[in-house]
Design a protein around this motif. Structure first.
Motif, PDB file in Angstrom:
ATOM      1  N   GLY A   9       0.799  -1.206  -0.148  1.00  0.00           N
ATOM      2  CA  GLY A   9      -0.079   0.102   0.089  1.00  0.00           C
ATOM      3  C   GLY A   9       0.809   1.461  -0.010  1.00  0.00           C
ATOM      4  N   TRP A  10       1.903   1.203   0.030  1.00  0.00           N
ATOM      5  CA  TRP A  10       2.979   2.406   0.250  1.00  0.00           C
ATOM      6  C   TRP A  10       2.895   3.203  -1.175  1.00  0.00           C
ATOM      7  N   ASP A  11       2.723   2.384  -2.455  1.00  0.00           N
ATOM      8  CA  ASP A  11       2.643   3.151  -3.773  1.00  0.00           C
ATOM      9  C   ASP A  11       1.435   3.976  -3.629  1.00  0.00           C
ATOM     10  N   VAL A  12       0.356   3.443  -3.040  1.00  0.00           N
ATOM     11  CA  VAL A  12      -0.857   4.511  -3.000  1.00  0.00           C
ATOM     12  C   VAL A  12      -0.885   5.576  -2.395  1.00  0.00           C
ATOM     13  N   LYS A  13       0.012   5.540  -1.235  1.00  0.00           N
ATOM     14  CA  LYS A  13       0.025   6.619  -0.232  1.00  0.00           C
ATOM     15  C   LYS A  13       1.014   7.576  -0.762  1.00  0.00           C
ATOM     16  N   LYS A  14       2.052   7.095  -1.733  1.00  0.00           N
ATOM     17  CA  LYS A  14       2.869   7.941  -2.267  1.00  0.00           C
ATOM     18  C   LYS A  14       2.318   8.702  -3.559  1.00  0.00           C
ATOM     19  N   GLN A  15       1.454   7.998  -4.168  1.00  0.00           N
ATOM     20  CA  GLN A  15       0.606   8.575  -5.273  1.00  0.00           C
ATOM     21  C   GLN A  15      -0.435   9.872  -4.754  1.00  0.00           C
ATOM     22  N   ALA A  16      -0.792   9.583  -3.900  1.00  0.00           N
ATOM     23  CA  ALA A  16      -1.795  10.332  -3.175  1.00  0.00           C
ATOM     24  C   ALA A  16      -1.002  11.715  -2.607  1.00  0.00           C
ATOM     25  N   LEU A  17      -0.007  11.680  -2.026  1.00  0.00           N
ATOM     26  CA  LEU A  17       1.072  12.733  -1.537  1.00  0.00           C
ATOM     27  C   LEU A  17       1.627  13.283  -2.845  1.00  0.00           C
TER      28      LEU A  17
END
Length: 104
Positions: A9-17
């Motif tokens: 899920g880190w990629d999702v958080k990075k994309q949101a940021l």
């Protein structure tokens, strides 16, 4: 026994940021254009740059929101006293000279 592993899920958080910062950068650039075109004063640009909104800036400066809105008008801004400009400069962490002579 515990082992380390990559988080899911880190990629999702990075994309949101990344999307949030992209939006912020667009707002700052739009503010810069409005100051350059003479539609807004540097108060508006620095408020956007420092990620402030009207209530936050009001809290830092002690000015009422409607007063800050007036100060965002270039004609009003150019007549502000050095004392008021110093209050804004402190809130934005810039010098009075940078605030007065901002050209974008």
């Amino acid at each position: 026994k515990y082992t380390t592993g990559l988080s899911t899920g880190w990629d999702v958080k990075k994309q949101a940021l990344d999307n949030a910062w992209e939006d912020i950068n667009e707002r700052v650039e739009e503010a810069r254009k409005l100051v350059r075109s003479g539609e807004k004063s540097p108060v508006y640009y620095f408020m956007e740059l420092r990620l402030m909104d009207m209530p936050v800036l009001s809290g830092y400066t002690g000015f009422w929101s409607f007063t800050i809105k007036r100060h965002m008008k270039p004609d009003v801004f150019k007549n502000l006293s050095d004392k008021k400009l110093a209050i804004y400069a402190k809130a934005f962490e810039v010098s009075v000279d940078e605030l007065k002579n901002f050209i974008g």
